[in-house]
Design a protein around this motif. Structure first.
Motif, PDB file in Angstrom:
ATOM      1  N   LEU A 371       0.868  -1.176   0.000  1.00  0.00           N
ATOM      2  CA  LEU A 371       0.000   0.000   0.000  1.00  0.00           C
ATOM      3  C   LEU A 371       0.904   1.225   0.000  1.00  0.00           C
ATOM      4  CD1 LEU A 371      -3.092   0.525   2.354  1.00  0.00           C
ATOM      5  CD2 LEU A 371      -1.724   2.394   1.430  1.00  0.00           C
ATOM      6  N   ILE A 372       0.909   1.938  -1.114  1.00  0.00           N
ATOM      7  CA  ILE A 372       1.810   3.085  -1.282  1.00  0.00           C
ATOM      8  C   ILE A 372       1.022   4.378  -1.124  1.00  0.00           C
ATOM      9  CG2 ILE A 372       3.376   4.282  -2.857  1.00  0.00           C
ATOM     10  CD1 ILE A 372       3.994   1.582  -4.126  1.00  0.00           C
ATOM     11  N   ALA A 373       1.507   5.258  -0.264  1.00  0.00           N
ATOM     12  CA  ALA A 373       0.896   6.568  -0.053  1.00  0.00           C
ATOM     13  C   ALA A 373       1.987   7.619  -0.041  1.00  0.00           C
ATOM     14  CB  ALA A 373       0.112   6.591   1.262  1.00  0.00           C
ATOM     15  N   ARG A 374       1.585   8.856  -0.282  1.00  0.00           N
ATOM     16  CA  ARG A 374       2.546   9.966  -0.363  1.00  0.00           C
ATOM     17  C   ARG A 374       2.464  10.842   0.873  1.00  0.00           C
ATOM     18  NH1 ARG A 374       1.654  15.006  -2.254  1.00  0.00           N
ATOM     19  NH2 ARG A 374      -0.184  14.440  -3.484  1.00  0.00           N
ATOM     20  N   ASN A 375       3.612  11.161   1.439  1.00  0.00           N
ATOM     21  CA  ASN A 375       3.651  12.083   2.565  1.00  0.00           C
ATOM     22  C   ASN A 375       3.004  13.412   2.189  1.00  0.00           C
ATOM     23  OD1 ASN A 375       5.176  10.376   4.364  1.00  0.00           O
ATOM     24  ND2 ASN A 375       6.997  10.821   3.140  1.00  0.00           N
ATOM     25  N   THR A 384      -4.438   7.296   7.766  1.00  0.00           N
ATOM     26  CA  THR A 384      -5.393   6.652   6.861  1.00  0.00           C
ATOM     27  C   THR A 384      -4.813   5.358   6.302  1.00  0.00           C
ATOM     28  OG1 THR A 384      -6.327   8.810   6.257  1.00  0.00           O
ATOM     29  CG2 THR A 384      -6.766   6.968   4.770  1.00  0.00           C
ATOM     30  N   ALA A 385      -3.546   5.388   5.923  1.00  0.00           N
ATOM     31  CA  ALA A 385      -2.891   4.178   5.431  1.00  0.00           C
ATOM     32  C   ALA A 385      -2.867   3.093   6.508  1.00  0.00           C
ATOM     33  CB  ALA A 385      -1.479   4.503   4.960  1.00  0.00           C
ATOM     34  N   GLU A 386      -2.588   3.486   7.748  1.00  0.00           N
ATOM     35  CA  GLU A 386      -2.588   2.519   8.855  1.00  0.00           C
ATOM     36  C   GLU A 386      -3.973   1.907   9.036  1.00  0.00           C
ATOM     37  OE1 GLU A 386      -0.334   1.773  11.446  1.00  0.00           O
ATOM     38  OE2 GLU A 386       1.360   3.104  11.042  1.00  0.00           O
ATOM     39  N   ALA A 387      -5.012   2.737   8.957  1.00  0.00           N
ATOM     40  CA  ALA A 387      -6.377   2.231   9.113  1.00  0.00           C
ATOM     41  C   ALA A 387      -6.717   1.245   8.006  1.00  0.00           C
ATOM     42  CB  ALA A 387      -7.366   3.392   9.133  1.00  0.00           C
ATOM     43  N   LEU A 388      -6.342   1.575   6.765  1.00  0.00           N
ATOM     44  CA  LEU A 388      -6.616   0.676   5.642  1.00  0.00           C
ATOM     45  C   LEU A 388      -5.857  -0.636   5.787  1.00  0.00           C
ATOM     46  CD1 LEU A 388      -6.513   3.313   2.761  1.00  0.00           C
ATOM     47  CD2 LEU A 388      -8.549   2.116   3.599  1.00  0.00           C
ATOM     48  N   GLN A 389      -4.611  -0.550   6.209  1.00  0.00           N
ATOM     49  CA  GLN A 389      -3.824  -1.763   6.426  1.00  0.00           C
ATOM     50  C   GLN A 389      -4.507  -2.670   7.450  1.00  0.00           C
ATOM     51  OE1 GLN A 389      -0.242  -1.379   8.779  1.00  0.00           O
ATOM     52  NE2 GLN A 389       0.867  -2.807   7.456  1.00  0.00           N
ATOM     53  N   TYR A 390      -4.975  -2.084   8.536  1.00  0.00           N
ATOM     54  CA  TYR A 390      -5.666  -2.861   9.569  1.00  0.00           C
ATOM     55  C   TYR A 390      -6.933  -3.507   9.015  1.00  0.00           C
ATOM     56  CZ  TYR A 390      -8.676  -3.802  13.544  1.00  0.00           C
ATOM     57  OH  TYR A 390      -9.534  -4.391  14.424  1.00  0.00           O
ATOM     58  N   ARG A 400       1.533  -4.353   3.465  1.00  0.00           N
ATOM     59  CA  ARG A 400       2.551  -3.517   4.097  1.00  0.00           C
ATOM     60  C   ARG A 400       2.403  -2.103   3.562  1.00  0.00           C
ATOM     61  NH1 ARG A 400       8.517  -3.991   1.182  1.00  0.00           N
ATOM     62  NH2 ARG A 400       7.794  -3.570  -0.935  1.00  0.00           N
ATOM     63  N   ILE A 401       2.806  -1.114   4.340  1.00  0.00           N
ATOM     64  CA  ILE A 401       2.692   0.295   3.960  1.00  0.00           C
ATOM     65  C   ILE A 401       4.049   0.812   3.516  1.00  0.00           C
ATOM     66  CG2 ILE A 401       2.211   2.633   4.795  1.00  0.00           C
ATOM     67  CD1 ILE A 401       0.242   1.388   6.777  1.00  0.00           C
ATOM     68  N   ARG A 402       4.048   1.605   2.451  1.00  0.00           N
ATOM     69  CA  ARG A 402       5.246   2.327   2.046  1.00  0.00           C
ATOM     70  C   ARG A 402       4.870   3.785   1.853  1.00  0.00           C
ATOM     71  NH1 ARG A 402       8.695   2.267  -3.588  1.00  0.00           N
ATOM     72  NH2 ARG A 402      10.199   3.856  -2.933  1.00  0.00           N
ATOM     73  N   MET A 403       5.382   4.660   2.705  1.00  0.00           N
ATOM     74  CA  MET A 403       5.173   6.098   2.556  1.00  0.00           C
ATOM     75  C   MET A 403       6.308   6.664   1.700  1.00  0.00           C
ATOM     76  SD  MET A 403       2.359   6.554   4.211  1.00  0.00           S
ATOM     77  CE  MET A 403       2.310   8.363   4.060  1.00  0.00           C
ATOM     78  N   THR A 404       5.959   7.519   0.732  1.00  0.00           N
ATOM     79  CA  THR A 404       6.948   8.022  -0.224  1.00  0.00           C
ATOM     80  C   THR A 404       6.905   9.543  -0.322  1.00  0.00           C
ATOM     81  OG1 THR A 404       5.483   8.030  -2.145  1.00  0.00           O
ATOM     82  CG2 THR A 404       6.571   5.942  -1.600  1.00  0.00           C
ATOM     83  N   ASP A 405       7.919  10.095  -0.965  1.00  0.00           N
ATOM     84  CA  ASP A 405       7.857  11.502  -1.340  1.00  0.00           C
ATOM     85  C   ASP A 405       7.154  11.623  -2.686  1.00  0.00           C
ATOM     86  OD1 ASP A 405       9.714  10.708  -3.267  1.00  0.00           O
ATOM     87  OD2 ASP A 405      11.411  11.701  -2.303  1.00  0.00           O
ATOM     88  N   THR A 406       7.007  12.851  -3.170  1.00  0.00           N
ATOM     89  CA  THR A 406       6.257  13.069  -4.402  1.00  0.00           C
ATOM     90  C   THR A 406       6.892  12.357  -5.596  1.00  0.00           C
ATOM     91  OG1 THR A 406       5.478  15.208  -3.610  1.00  0.00           O
ATOM     92  CG2 THR A 406       5.375  14.824  -5.979  1.00  0.00           C
ATOM     93  N   ALA A 407       8.201  12.463  -5.725  1.00  0.00           N
ATOM     94  CA  ALA A 407       8.879  11.886  -6.890  1.00  0.00           C
ATOM     95  C   ALA A 407       8.704  10.369  -6.929  1.00  0.00           C
ATOM     96  CB  ALA A 407      10.357  12.261  -6.868  1.00  0.00           C
ATOM     97  N   ALA A 408       8.856   9.714  -5.790  1.00  0.00           N
ATOM     98  CA  ALA A 408       8.705   8.262  -5.756  1.00  0.00           C
ATOM     99  C   ALA A 408       7.257   7.848  -6.002  1.00  0.00           C
ATOM    100  CB  ALA A 408       9.188   7.727  -4.407  1.00  0.00           C
ATOM    101  N   HIS A 409       6.319   8.616  -5.472  1.00  0.00           N
ATOM    102  CA  HIS A 409       4.905   8.298  -5.668  1.00  0.00           C
ATOM    103  C   HIS A 409       4.535   8.409  -7.146  1.00  0.00           C
ATOM    104  CE1 HIS A 409       0.470   8.742  -5.231  1.00  0.00           C
ATOM    105  NE2 HIS A 409       0.651   7.979  -4.175  1.00  0.00           N
ATOM    106  N   LEU A 410       5.087   9.413  -7.828  1.00  0.00           N
ATOM    107  CA  LEU A 410       4.789   9.599  -9.243  1.00  0.00           C
ATOM    108  C   LEU A 410       5.257   8.410 -10.086  1.00  0.00           C
ATOM    109  CD1 LEU A 410       5.586  13.380  -9.866  1.00  0.00           C
ATOM    110  CD2 LEU A 410       3.353  12.264 -10.015  1.00  0.00           C
ATOM    111  N   GLN A 411       6.303   7.727  -9.642  1.00  0.00           N
ATOM    112  CA  GLN A 411       6.777   6.562 -10.390  1.00  0.00           C
ATOM    113  C   GLN A 411       5.709   5.472 -10.440  1.00  0.00           C
ATOM    114  OE1 GLN A 411      10.489   5.240  -8.772  1.00  0.00           O
ATOM    115  NE2 GLN A 411      11.512   7.204  -9.092  1.00  0.00           N
ATOM    116  N   TYR A 412       4.922   5.380  -9.382  1.00  0.00           N
ATOM    117  CA  TYR A 412       3.845   4.388  -9.341  1.00  0.00           C
ATOM    118  C   TYR A 412       2.534   4.952  -9.881  1.00  0.00           C
ATOM    119  CZ  TYR A 412       6.949   1.622  -6.427  1.00  0.00           C
ATOM    120  OH  TYR A 412       8.016   0.888  -5.963  1.00  0.00           O
ATOM    121  N   GLN A 413       2.420   6.270  -9.905  1.00  0.00           N
ATOM    122  CA  GLN A 413       1.176   6.901 -10.331  1.00  0.00           C
ATOM    123  C   GLN A 413       1.058   6.976 -11.843  1.00  0.00           C
ATOM    124  OE1 GLN A 413       0.506  10.584  -8.277  1.00  0.00           O
ATOM    125  NE2 GLN A 413      -0.984  11.327  -9.754  1.00  0.00           N
TER     126      GLN A 413
END
Length: 537
Positions: A371-375, A384-390, A400-413
């Motif tokens: 589960l990838i989310a952006r800071n 919210t990511a923690e709630a969804l994971q639960y 598992r959760i992976r929090m990213t910066d904008t540049a890393a999130h865009l790679q998946y977006q």
């Protein structure tokens, strides 16, 4: 013989909600402690000299390239401040208004051709005059070049488009097929001079807007200066300075301490009646489920994820009621919004049954999903990511959760997506700034859409047919597209239609609108008591 994956006992909805509340409370407590510990390093956005408008953002823009300004983190600085389009859309009424073009008309003889009358007396910030040739160049650069501009994929897709300056004040734009909303699409193209590079994206753009880039200190601040030869009304502030702080509590504290005038994306718990203003934005949050990877390639698992989400609980607990549970990617007011769709009910027992059924058929439901989310994507995004994971763990999925910066999130977006990433549930926040579901469908629903992981040939056909319609037929056609996506593809598990909170110092007057999160027009900000502010504030 198929081996059934082991899953823990199903909790009752009441127990699940109580457990979710406990998880959220613990996460909020830890987050608050971290925010307090880090708040001392917040700094300020400059001195309160009366000539500088001080804005604190949640993150540094990844780029100021105008052809990337449909990205929220870029557009909030660039759009209508540094650069301007030919046509702008009123964010409240949806009406198209003249800007660098004073008028436009679709040809009766050739419906694939539109003519635009170019405003005279406009100069770029480098002193060069703006003409139809610059407009034609900009459109070609954004849509037909190899720059891979986000506006190209998001707004134009695979559209064939030719822009020609027939004189300094006349522009014609021809598309491969008649396009009933071409002026709306062009409202996303921010005009730049014809001397702008076509080989690389620019760092400090030149435009026709009320402000020019004065300085960008990477990681520190962006400073804009007033464009003294601006063709429109001069903005009230001679300078605007942007800084960024990841923590909402720090941004809110900067407003309270007089260190900033405007702060974006304030968390509900940091908002005060004196220093914050709620406003409706056009953002919808959702999980985008990669249907090309097991177990997310099984529609039963994707439907189970939607059933497992307690939208009301997330809205009430994490968003303090400042949102509405969502049933589709576009909010009310967008052409194509489907009144007949309702948010998926919270039903963990039904969700778990679907997961067990998929497991019995050999679907590897225990394979880890990232589960990838952006800071700073939206207030309380980590919680919210923690709630969804639960919630997904409760129905037997391994997340598992992976929090990213904008540049890393865009790679998946955005396509092309990273290879060998495994199954990904990407937490997205989609803002339909244009007010037409065509922009959502072409970007997020088409099989090869820039922000879509998969689709179907039949859905692609329905989108193409809807995009050729106009008027009431267009509304009905896109409402059908959104419904059909949910029934047959289910690429998205929707969360909520969001509302924003803007930090606002007592010394400034500004009325946020649904576009504020995407383009904050600095020329509309006035010192408190300024006669030009009219009745705003």
């Amino acid at each position: 013989m198929t081996t059934k994956s082991a899953v823990p006992p199903t909790p009752s909805p009441g127990r699940a909600r109580a457990a979710l509340a406990a998880v959220v409370s613990t996460t909020l407590l830890l987050t608050s402690a971290c925010a307090v510990a880090n708040s001392g390093g917040g700094g300020d956005a400059g001195s309160a000299d009366g000539d500088t408008l001080r804005v604190v953002l949640g993150q540094e823009p990844p780029t100021l390239e105008p052809c990337e300004s449909s990205l929220t983190s870029t557009g909030v600085v660039v759009r209508s401040n540094i650069t301007e389009p030919l046509v702008e859309r009123d964010p409240t009424t949806g009406e198209l208004l003249p800007l660098l073009a004073t008028g436009w008309q679709q040809s009766a003889e050739d419906p694939a051709t539109w003519t635009f009358d170019i405003r005279e007396g406009v100069t770029f910030q480098n002193g060069e005059p703006f003409t139809a040739e610059d407009a034609a160049f900009t459109i070609d650069r954004a849509v037909n070049s190899d720059l891979a501009c986000n506006v190209d994929g998001y707004v134009f897709g695979d559209m064939e488009l030719t822009a020609t300056a027939t004189s300094d004040t006349r522009l014609t734009v021809t598309t491969g097929e008649p396009d009933p909303i071409l002026p709306l699409r062009l409202s996303f193209v921010e005009i730049v001079p014809r001397t702008t590079s076509t080989e690389a994206k620019v760092r400090e753009p030149i435009g026709t807007g009320p402000y020019a880039v004065a300085d960008w200190q990477t990681g520190v601040s962006i400073t804009l200066r007033r464009h003294d030869d601006y063709w429109g009304e001069a903005p009230a502030y001679a300078t605007a300075r942007y800084v960024w702080r990841a923590e909402s509590s720090v941004r809110a504290a900067m407003i309270e301490r007089g260190e900033a005038d405007i702060a974006t994306a304030i968390d509900p718990e940091d908002a005060t009646e004196e220093h914050s203003v709620p406003y409706p934005n056009n953002e919808t949050t959702a999980l985008r489920l990669d249907g090309t990877e097991a177990p997310l390639d099984d529609i039963r698992v994707r439907r189970a994820i939607s059933l497992a989400i307690d939208r009301d609980g997330i809205v009430d607990t994490l968003f303090d009621g400042e949102a509405d549970p969502a049933a589709q990617l576009v909010p009310r007011g967008v052409v194509g919004f489907n009144d007949e769709l309702s948010p998926t009910p919270y039903d963990p027992e039904a969700a778990r049954a679907l997961v067990e059924e998929a497991a019995a058929d050999g679907v590897p439901v225990d394979r880890r999903i990232t589960l990838i989310a952006r800071n700073s994507q939206f207030p309380r995004v980590a919680e919210t990511a923690e709630a969804l994971q639960y919630e997904l763990a409760e129905i037997g999925l391994n997340v598992r959760i992976r929090m990213t910066d904008t540049a890393a999130h865009l790679q998946y977006q955005l396509r092309p997506f990273p290879e060998d990433a495994g199954p990904v549930a990407l937490l997205i926040m989609h803002g339909n700034q244009a007010g037409d579901a065509a922009f959502t469908a072409s970007q997020y629903l088409l099989s090869e859409g820039p922000q879509s992981t998969f689709g179907t040939a039949d859905l692609d056909r329905r989108i193409a047919e809807a995009d050729a319609t106009s008027g009431p037929d267009r509304q009905d056609a896109f409402a059908d597209v959104l419904s059909y996506q949910d029934e047959t593809v289910a690429q998205y598990a929707y969360l909520a239609h969001m509302r924003g909170l803007l930090g606002l110092a007592p010394g400034v007057e500004y009325e946020p609108d649904p576009a504020t999160g995407d383009e904050m027009r600095l020329a509309e900000v006035r010192p408190a008591g300024d006669a030009r502010a009219g009745d705003e504030g």
